[in-house]
Each structure stands twice: as C-alpha cells, then as structure tokens.
Design a protein around this motif. Structure first.
Motif, PDB file in Angstrom:
ATOM      1  N   GLY A 161       0.870  -1.141   0.075  1.00 28.31           N
ATOM      2  CA  GLY A 161      -0.008   0.002   0.098  1.00 28.31           C
ATOM      3  C   GLY A 161       0.768   1.416  -0.095  1.00 28.31           C
ATOM      4  N   VAL A 162       0.345   2.472  -0.426  1.00 26.17           N
ATOM      5  CA  VAL A 162       0.974   3.616  -0.660  1.00 26.17           C
ATOM      6  C   VAL A 162       0.352   4.814  -0.107  1.00 26.17           C
ATOM      7  N   ALA A 163       0.796   5.746   0.622  1.00 25.70           N
ATOM      8  CA  ALA A 163      -0.022   7.075   0.898  1.00 25.70           C
ATOM      9  C   ALA A 163       0.831   7.934   0.464  1.00 25.70           C
ATOM     10  N   LEU A 164       0.278   9.223  -0.502  1.00 21.87           N
ATOM     11  CA  LEU A 164       0.841  10.268  -0.960  1.00 21.87           C
ATOM     12  C   LEU A 164       0.323  11.311  -0.127  1.00 21.87           C
ATOM     13  N   VAL A 165       1.064  11.949   0.530  1.00 24.17           N
ATOM     14  CA  VAL A 165       0.571  12.904   1.560  1.00 24.17           C
ATOM     15  C   VAL A 165       0.973  14.404   1.268  1.00 24.17           C
ATOM     16  N   VAL A 166      -0.064  15.252   0.629  1.00 21.50           N
ATOM     17  CA  VAL A 166       0.045  16.386   0.140  1.00 21.50           C
ATOM     18  C   VAL A 166       1.505  16.531  -0.677  1.00 21.50           C
ATOM     19  N   PRO A 167       1.127  15.621  -2.020  1.00 17.58           N
ATOM     20  CA  PRO A 167       2.353  15.239  -2.816  1.00 17.58           C
ATOM     21  C   PRO A 167       2.736  16.443  -3.537  1.00 17.58           C
ATOM     22  N   ALA A 168       4.040  16.558  -3.686  1.00 16.06           N
ATOM     23  CA  ALA A 168       4.630  17.681  -4.752  1.00 16.06           C
ATOM     24  C   ALA A 168       4.096  17.203  -6.153  1.00 16.06           C
ATOM     25  N   VAL A 169       3.964  18.470  -6.878  1.00 11.41           N
ATOM     26  CA  VAL A 169       3.621  18.392  -8.214  1.00 11.41           C
ATOM     27  C   VAL A 169       4.399  18.881  -9.226  1.00 11.41           C
ATOM     28  N   ASN A 170       4.363  18.534 -10.552  1.00 11.29           N
ATOM     29  CA  ASN A 170       5.194  18.865 -11.424  1.00 11.29           C
ATOM     30  C   ASN A 170       4.336  19.611 -12.460  1.00 11.29           C
ATOM     31  N   TYR A 171       4.466  21.044 -12.697  1.00  8.08           N
ATOM     32  CA  TYR A 171       3.613  21.739 -13.877  1.00  8.08           C
ATOM     33  C   TYR A 171       3.974  21.205 -15.046  1.00  8.08           C
ATOM     34  N   TRP A 172       4.943  20.304 -15.330  1.00 13.04           N
ATOM     35  CA  TRP A 172       5.210  19.938 -16.782  1.00 13.04           C
ATOM     36  C   TRP A 172       4.951  18.512 -16.896  1.00 13.04           C
ATOM     37  N   TRP A 173       4.062  17.825 -16.201  1.00 18.40           N
ATOM     38  CA  TRP A 173       3.545  16.539 -16.444  1.00 18.40           C
ATOM     39  C   TRP A 173       2.923  16.529 -17.763  1.00 18.40           C
ATOM     40  N   PRO A 174       3.066  15.540 -18.678  1.00 17.52           N
ATOM     41  CA  PRO A 174       2.308  15.481 -20.076  1.00 17.52           C
ATOM     42  C   PRO A 174       1.044  15.393 -19.922  1.00 17.52           C
ATOM     43  N   SER A 175       0.415  14.711 -18.922  1.00 13.61           N
ATOM     44  CA  SER A 175      -1.003  14.505 -18.897  1.00 13.61           C
ATOM     45  C   SER A 175      -1.647  15.776 -18.240  1.00 13.61           C
TER      46      SER A 175
END
Length: 355
Positions: A161-175
């Motif tokens: 299992g995985v928890a992503l907590v207030v995860p960082a974002v990349n404004y240049w993700w392709p999707s």
C-alpha cells in the motif's frame, strides 16, 4: 597576433563560464574534512551509502513495515524522535517504521545520477538489505511523494500500500492540461514561479539562479513562510511548532543540508521539476484485485501543492482513494492525530473523520 589573442580571450571566457555554472563541491559524510557518520547506513550496489532509522516496534515483531519518505529540507530524524504516528498506535498495531535520508540529505551520500526512478531503486534496495520482507508499505510526504510515485511505477510488486500525503506536483507532467498547469503556476509566488521555471528549463543554471540577487528569491527554497505564500492554517501551525518544546533545533537543520544545499535542496527541486521518465497519470493500478490500496491526501487550503492538481490526479487515477481535508493546508498532518488517521486508512481501511 590578433587571432591568437582572440583565441586566448575565448578560452578565458569559456573557463570563467564553466567555473561560474559548475555546481559547488559537496562535503560527503565520512570523507576527509566532511561531516562525521553518526547514523546506521547501508551500502548500495553503486557504492553509495544510505542512512536510515527504525522506530515503532522492532521489525522482527512487527506486523506492518512502513518505509517513510521525508519531504523537502527534512531528514529521517534522530534517535529518540517520535515515529510518524504515535508510539501507542505503533505498539497497538505492531508497526515498524523505517525512515531514511534521501540522496544528498543528512548522512546519505549524494547521487550524481539522481532521477525520479533512482529514488525507488534506493527504497527497493533499502528494504531488501533491512529484510523488511517481500512486500511493505510506503508513505511519501510533500517532496518525498515523488519517490512514492516512483515506487508505484517501478516496484509495484514490492508494495502492500502507498500513501501520498500533500504530494509535490510537477507543472510539466505530460498529462496535466496546459490551462490547469498555467493557472496553478500563476497562483505561486513570483519567486517560486521563476525558480521552478529555471529548474525545469535550464537546470544547469539553477544553482546560479539561486545565488542571484536581482530577482526575488524563492520563498519555498529559502523557508520564508508568509501570508503571500502560505495559508492561515499553515502559518498557525508553523507558529505552534516554533514555540513548541519539540521544535527542530538549528543543529537538526544544519545536519539536513550538511553535505551542501546543492546536493540536497537544489537536487531535490531539479529532480521533481525534471522531465520524468514516466507520466504519473499513466501509472497502472498496482492492486487490480484490491489486495492493497493507494491513498492521496490533500489540504484544500494548500498553496504549495495545490488541491486543484491533486483532484485532477485522483480523477485520472480512479483507483486512488482520495482524501481532502477541507480546513487543512500543506502542513495539516503536522498537528493532532492526522498521522494516525493516515496510517489507519492505509493499513486498516478506516475512513477519516474531518473536523
């Protein structure tokens, strides 16, 4: 004669430019003149060392093993520090927490070839050498969440299992839709916006940018929390933490970046805003038979890792269990029993109650 002088001038200019943009030398732990080694460490296959810490209950007795991935300008913690959740919860459920210094932080060696993918390879090898078993849980917070995304992509067979907590974002993700990325970038402080743009488009010049005094510096990079860059709830939490007896000492902060800010902070930013080896919104469900779960936790008032992008990620990956704290900012899990709630949701499937 003129041609020779011109050649000398060009060589001198190139040498100056190289020295100007060349990253500073790091001060590796255990090297001559470098910081001392005070933590337990493993040696990775590529020769680097990874510092780690175990807390909760001993792993030999643990029912659950959770690898914790720290965020920006943080570390694995020190002996005697409380685990992520309460010690009471760790003993009640039988949880062993394994935290580690990511490459370049604390007492873990820098990784000159650091990428999003290499982060999950470090986690995989750490779990293998510490004999955590064939599968384990991962919790990644803030900047440490890109490591968790990497684990979902490259080592799903090792995950429970995985928890992503207030995860960082990349404004240049392709999707990521262009209009959404641009609108969220505009919401950032101008100092952050410029620094992140340089990190993505001209990474070789990033440390030069961080030294310049002409344009506004990045408040995120320099730790300047203010009403222009942070929610009211985050500022209140920061004030509580500063006035708390458990507030991190200056020594802790120094140790976090003791091998150099380039190898720790700057490299972190360069990796998260790089062109990733994969698109996180194209990750396949690692638990098609519901044998595990993935959770994404967001704060509606988060001005650092905006909730609009978190909602979009959850929409694109419907197998993620999405949780949104309507009153929380980026630091909402730093107070109260939020960490316990996050852990219970991950291990037991309990739904949190929002106050």
């Amino acid at each position: 004669m003129f041609t020779e002088l011109l050649a000398v001038l060009v060589i001198a200019i190139l040498r100056w430019a190289y020295n100007f943009i060349k990253p500073p030398a790091s001060s590796v732990c255990g090297s001559p003149g470098g910081p001392p080694i005070t933590s337990s460490r493993i040696k990775l296959k590529d020769g680097r060392h990874l510092a780690y810490r175990e807390s909760g209950v001993p792993k030999q007795k643990a029912k659950y093993k959770i690898v914790l991935v720290h965020g920006f300008n943080c570390s694995k913690g020190e002996p005697g520090d409380d685990p992520l959740g309460s010690q009471e919860l760790a003993e009640e459920l039988g949880i062993c927490f394994v935290s580690f210094d990511r490459a370049g932080y604390g007492e873990s060696d820098p990784n000159p070839k650091r990428t999003v993918k290499s982060e999950s390879m470090d986690v995989d090898e750490l779990a293998e050498q510490l004999e955590l078993g064939p599968k384990f849980y991962v919790i990644g917070g803030s900047m440490g969440a890109y490591t968790a995304y990497s684990c979902l992509k490259y080592i799903p067979h090792r995950l429970l299992g995985v928890a992503l907590v207030v995860p960082a974002v990349n404004y240049w993700w392709p999707s990521l839709p262009d209009h959404l990325a641009k609108s969220m970038l505009k919401k950032l402080d101008i100092g952050d916006r410029m620094a992140f743009w340089v990190a993505h488009n001209f990474p070789i010049l990033f440390h030069v940018w961080m030294k310049q005094k002409i344009f506004k510096p990045s408040p995120t990079m320099t730790g300047q929390w203010s009403r222009e860059t942070s929610s009211e709830s985050d500022l209140e939490i920061m004030e509580q933490k500063i006035n708390s007896p458990a507030h991190r000492s200056d020594e802790y902060k120094r140790k976090t970046t003791q091998q150099g800010v380039y190898e720790s902070l700057y490299q972190d930013v360069l990796v998260v805003f790089s062109n990733w080896e994969f698109d996180p919104m194209q990750i396949e469900n690692p638990f098609p038979n519901n044998e595990g779960s993935v959770h994404l936790w967001a704060g509606r008032e988060d001005r650092i890792c905006q909730v609009e992008i978190q909602r979009y990620v959850a929409k694109m990956l419907p197998w993620i269990k999405y949780h949104e704290n309507p009153h929380g900012g980026h630091l909402f899990c730093a107070i109260g029993d939020w960490n316990d709630r996050i852990i219970k949701a991950l291990l037991l499937g309990e739904d949190p109650e929002y106050m």
